[in-house]
Enzyme design. Structure first.
Site, PDB file in Angstrom:
ATOM      1  N   ASN A 185       0.864  -1.181   0.000  1.00 34.86           N
ATOM      2  CA  ASN A 185       0.000   0.000   0.000  1.00 34.86           C
ATOM      3  C   ASN A 185       0.903   1.234   0.000  1.00 34.86           C
ATOM      4  O   ASN A 185       1.553   1.522   0.995  1.00 34.86           O
ATOM      5  CB  ASN A 185      -0.879  -0.044   1.250  1.00 34.86           C
ATOM      6  CG  ASN A 185      -1.804   1.158   1.341  1.00 34.86           C
ATOM      7  OD1 ASN A 185      -1.645   2.142   0.616  1.00 34.86           O
ATOM      8  ND2 ASN A 185      -2.761   1.078   2.245  1.00 34.86           N
ATOM      9  N   THR A 228       0.251   4.189   0.264  1.00 33.00           N
ATOM     10  CA  THR A 228      -0.179   5.291   1.143  1.00 33.00           C
ATOM     11  C   THR A 228       0.002   4.955   2.626  1.00 33.00           C
ATOM     12  O   THR A 228      -0.260   5.793   3.481  1.00 33.00           O
ATOM     13  CB  THR A 228      -1.670   5.640   0.909  1.00 33.00           C
ATOM     14  OG1 THR A 228      -2.484   4.554   1.364  1.00 33.00           O
ATOM     15  CG2 THR A 228      -1.959   5.893  -0.558  1.00 33.00           C
ATOM     16  N   GLY A 269       1.272   4.393   6.336  1.00 27.59           N
ATOM     17  CA  GLY A 269       2.219   5.053   7.250  1.00 27.59           C
ATOM     18  C   GLY A 269       2.753   6.335   6.648  1.00 27.59           C
ATOM     19  O   GLY A 269       1.997   7.187   6.193  1.00 27.59           O
ATOM     20  N   THR A 321      -1.286  -1.180  -4.281  1.00 24.48           N
ATOM     21  CA  THR A 321      -2.742  -1.127  -4.168  1.00 24.48           C
ATOM     22  C   THR A 321      -3.234   0.274  -4.534  1.00 24.48           C
ATOM     23  O   THR A 321      -2.536   1.265  -4.323  1.00 24.48           O
ATOM     24  CB  THR A 321      -3.210  -1.481  -2.737  1.00 24.48           C
ATOM     25  OG1 THR A 321      -2.643  -0.545  -1.825  1.00 24.48           O
ATOM     26  CG2 THR A 321      -2.788  -2.879  -2.357  1.00 24.48           C
ATOM     27  N   GLY A 342       0.070  -1.350   6.718  1.00 21.57           N
ATOM     28  CA  GLY A 342      -0.338  -1.423   8.117  1.00 21.57           C
ATOM     29  C   GLY A 342      -1.332  -2.552   8.304  1.00 21.57           C
ATOM     30  O   GLY A 342      -1.507  -3.396   7.414  1.00 21.57           O
ATOM     31  N   THR A 400      -3.942  -3.157   5.465  1.00 22.69           N
ATOM     32  CA  THR A 400      -3.455  -3.875   4.277  1.00 22.69           C
ATOM     33  C   THR A 400      -3.270  -5.362   4.582  1.00 22.69           C
ATOM     34  O   THR A 400      -3.688  -6.214   3.794  1.00 22.69           O
ATOM     35  CB  THR A 400      -2.121  -3.250   3.806  1.00 22.69           C
ATOM     36  OG1 THR A 400      -2.350  -1.864   3.553  1.00 22.69           O
ATOM     37  CG2 THR A 400      -1.601  -3.927   2.558  1.00 22.69           C
ATOM     38  N   ASN A 425      -4.762  -7.090   6.821  1.00 29.71           N
ATOM     39  CA  ASN A 425      -6.101  -7.672   6.956  1.00 29.71           C
ATOM     40  C   ASN A 425      -6.682  -8.018   5.581  1.00 29.71           C
ATOM     41  O   ASN A 425      -7.239  -9.093   5.373  1.00 29.71           O
ATOM     42  CB  ASN A 425      -7.032  -6.706   7.696  1.00 29.71           C
ATOM     43  CG  ASN A 425      -8.406  -7.306   7.917  1.00 29.71           C
ATOM     44  OD1 ASN A 425      -9.071  -7.685   6.958  1.00 29.71           O
ATOM     45  ND2 ASN A 425      -8.832  -7.420   9.156  1.00 29.71           N
ATOM     46  N   GLU A 426      -6.528  -7.105   4.630  1.00 24.64           N
ATOM     47  CA  GLU A 426      -7.064  -7.372   3.285  1.00 24.64           C
ATOM     48  C   GLU A 426      -6.364  -8.554   2.630  1.00 24.64           C
ATOM     49  O   GLU A 426      -7.002  -9.390   1.983  1.00 24.64           O
ATOM     50  CB  GLU A 426      -6.925  -6.131   2.405  1.00 24.64           C
ATOM     51  CG  GLU A 426      -7.936  -5.053   2.736  1.00 24.64           C
ATOM     52  CD  GLU A 426      -8.015  -3.996   1.636  1.00 24.64           C
ATOM     53  OE1 GLU A 426      -7.687  -4.310   0.474  1.00 24.64           O
ATOM     54  OE2 GLU A 426      -8.396  -2.865   1.952  1.00 24.64           O
ATOM     55  N   GLU A 478     -11.152  -1.344  12.987  1.00 29.12           N
ATOM     56  CA  GLU A 478     -11.962  -0.641  11.985  1.00 29.12           C
ATOM     57  C   GLU A 478     -13.446  -0.940  12.223  1.00 29.12           C
ATOM     58  O   GLU A 478     -13.790  -1.980  12.770  1.00 29.12           O
ATOM     59  CB  GLU A 478     -11.595  -1.106  10.567  1.00 29.12           C
ATOM     60  CG  GLU A 478     -10.132  -0.969  10.196  1.00 29.12           C
ATOM     61  CD  GLU A 478      -9.723   0.466   9.969  1.00 29.12           C
ATOM     62  OE1 GLU A 478     -10.588   1.257   9.543  1.00 29.12           O
ATOM     63  OE2 GLU A 478      -8.567   0.816  10.255  1.00 29.12           O
TER      64      GLU A 478
HETATM   65  N1  LIG Z   1      -3.743   3.680  -3.131  1.00 30.01           N
HETATM   66  C1  LIG Z   1      -4.517   3.815  -2.059  1.00 30.01           C
HETATM   67  N2  LIG Z   1      -5.032   5.018  -1.724  1.00 30.01           N
HETATM   68  C2  LIG Z   1      -5.788   5.188  -0.623  1.00 30.01           C
HETATM   69  N3  LIG Z   1      -6.095   4.175   0.245  1.00 30.01           N
HETATM   70  C3  LIG Z   1      -5.607   2.966  -0.014  1.00 30.01           C
HETATM   71  C4  LIG Z   1      -4.792   2.712  -1.177  1.00 30.01           C
HETATM   72  N4  LIG Z   1      -4.455   1.410  -1.166  1.00 30.01           N
HETATM   73  C5  LIG Z   1      -5.040   0.860  -0.073  1.00 30.01           C
HETATM   74  N5  LIG Z   1      -5.735   1.781   0.627  1.00 30.01           N
HETATM   75  C6  LIG Z   1      -6.490   1.618   1.899  1.00 30.01           C
HETATM   76  O1  LIG Z   1      -5.732   2.163   2.978  1.00 30.01           O
HETATM   77  C7  LIG Z   1      -6.139   1.518   4.184  1.00 30.01           C
HETATM   78  C8  LIG Z   1      -5.127   1.723   5.316  1.00 30.01           C
HETATM   79  O2  LIG Z   1      -3.992   1.043   4.993  1.00 30.01           O
HETATM   80  P1  LIG Z   1      -2.932   0.538   6.068  1.00 30.01           P
HETATM   81  O3  LIG Z   1      -3.581  -0.044   7.246  1.00 30.01           O
HETATM   82  O4  LIG Z   1      -1.946  -0.268   5.340  1.00 30.01           O
HETATM   83  O5  LIG Z   1      -2.244   1.928   6.411  1.00 30.01           O
HETATM   84  P2  LIG Z   1      -1.935   2.609   7.768  1.00 30.01           P
HETATM   85  O6  LIG Z   1      -1.044   3.759   7.492  1.00 30.01           O
HETATM   86  O7  LIG Z   1      -1.443   1.596   8.703  1.00 30.01           O
HETATM   87  O8  LIG Z   1      -3.264   3.158   8.299  1.00 30.01           O
HETATM   88  P3  LIG Z   1      -3.955   2.794   9.689  1.00 30.01           P
HETATM   89  O9  LIG Z   1      -3.006   2.071  10.551  1.00 30.01           O
HETATM   90  O10 LIG Z   1      -4.319   4.112  10.248  1.00 30.01           O
HETATM   91  O11 LIG Z   1      -5.108   1.924   9.302  1.00 30.01           O
HETATM   92  C9  LIG Z   1      -6.316   0.083   3.746  1.00 30.01           C
HETATM   93  O12 LIG Z   1      -7.262  -0.563   4.562  1.00 30.01           O
HETATM   94  C10 LIG Z   1      -6.767   0.188   2.270  1.00 30.01           C
HETATM   95  O13 LIG Z   1      -8.137  -0.056   2.161  1.00 30.01           O
END
Ligand SMILES: Nc1ncnc2c1ncn2[C@@H]1O[C@H](COP(=O)(O)OP(=O)(O)OP(=O)(O)O)[C@@H](O)[C@H]1O
Length: 305
Positions: free
Chosen positions: A9, A11, A13, A40, A66, A69, A71-72, A272
């Site tokens: 992902n 985006t 962190g 993604t 994070g 991702t 989880n997905e 979530e």
């Molecule tokens: N290109 C993208 N743009 C925006 N959102 C995305 C993209 N790809 C995936 N995502 C979504 O971003 C969400 C958060 O991702 P992730 O958990 O990896 O990041 P994070 O920085 O750890 O955020 P958090 O811990 O606050 O959930 C994922 O559940 C996914 O649905």
């Protein structure tokens, strides 16, 4: 030739992974994997990419992001009959699963851990067709995890939850629930319940201190109806992992847990929003094979004794 699929992902962190991708590809190529990467693009994309990786016969899938991702990716693998092994490179804001597996946030080190090849088959949870690796639950205070903005979480860590928690205290109210767990019954007014697979939850590492990740059982922790003062007391005990013997806490282990609230109660899945209850939580025993650290193996072995 062995093939690896990196699902990341961009985006997650602090958006650091993209810069390190060439180095990660090189590490896997050097180790003998023909390696490709998928960035993604939106919610749900990591799940679809994981499913496709199974269909295309990749031996190894690596989830970089994070907990959202991971989880997905786990959800994409979970329904497939031949599931590849799963590596995790934690680059998210919250990385509860990586923390539970003792996988460090250093990207190259996390990649090396995958290549060291030590794996464990671990449980995952399923509730109302959604999967979780860490924890699910219901009750007003579980909403905390998605009410705290990511930025605040990064800056303040656990403190962010306390601050938000204090803000939410006046809106806490008990809800009557019927819970059936492995054929037994619980019925009472409760503040919240947690169905835990790992012991690492939003910075509270001792909520279910002895949760084993491969025993096919959840730790079910229920906080009964209480007032705000007593509530704060139990939460402060929970920070130290000293809450399980408290009168207001009901604690047990179970493989299958059905929860039916008498009133509206939201479902929280790995931090979530996951829709509303009722729900049936099922522990899928040793369903996903993760790459893990020696430290994790030692920790699990010592808990098992
Ligand atoms: N290109 C993208 N743009 C925006 N959102 C995305 C993209 N790809 C995936 N995502 C979504 O971003 C969400 C958060 O991702 P992730 O958990 O990896 O990041 P994070 O920085 O750890 O955020 P958090 O811990 O606050 O959930 C994922 O559940 C996914 O649905």
């Amino acid at each position: 030739m062995k093939r690896a699929r990196i699902i990341y992902n961009p985006t997650s962190g602090k958006e650091a992974f993209r810069r390190e991708l060439p180095d990660v590809l090189e590490i896997f190529e050097k180790a003998g994997y023909e390696t490709s990467a998928h960035a993604t693009t939106c919610e749900g994309d990591a799940k679809a990419a994981a499913r496709l990786a199974v269909e295309r016969g990749y031996e190894l899938v690596v989830a970089c992001g994070g907990d959202g991702t991971v989880n997905e990716v786990v959800s994409g693998l979970a329904e497939q009959p031949n599931r590849p092994k799963l590596g995790i490179i934690p680059v998210g804001t919250t990385n509860d699963l990586a923390r539970a597996l003792n996988i460090p946030r250093n990207i190259k080190r996390a990649a090396e851990i995958i290549l060291e090849g030590k794996t464990r088959k671990l449980d995952i949870g399923k509730v109302n067709d959604q999967y979780f690796m860490n924890i699910a639950g219901g009750g007003k205070l579980t909403e905390l995890t998605y009410d705290v903005p990511s930025k605040t979480k990064t800056m303040l860590g656990q403190m962010a939850y306390y601050l938000k928690g204090i803000e939410m205290l006046p809106s806490l109210r008990p809800i009557k629930v019927e819970i059936e767990y492995d054929g037994k019954w619980f019925e009472d007014e409760i503040m919240l319940f947690l169905v835990s697979n790992t012991n690492s939850v939003g910075g509270f590492e001792k909520l279910a201190p002895d949760a084993l990740l491969d025993d096919g059982l959840f730790d079910l922790v229920i906080l009964r109806k209480t007032n705000i003062a007593e509530f704060i007391r139990v939460v402060s005990l929970a920070i130290r992992g000293a809450h399980l013997d408290h009168d207001l806490i009901f604690y047990t282990r179970a493989n299958r847990i059905k929860v039916k609230p008498a009133d509206k109660m939201q479902l929280n899945i790995d931090g979530e929003y996951g829709g509303s209850l009722p729900g049936e939580f099922v522990n899928l025993h040793q369903h996903i094979e993760y790459f893990v650290t020696d430290e994790f193996i030692k920790k699990q072995d010592s808990l098992q004794k």
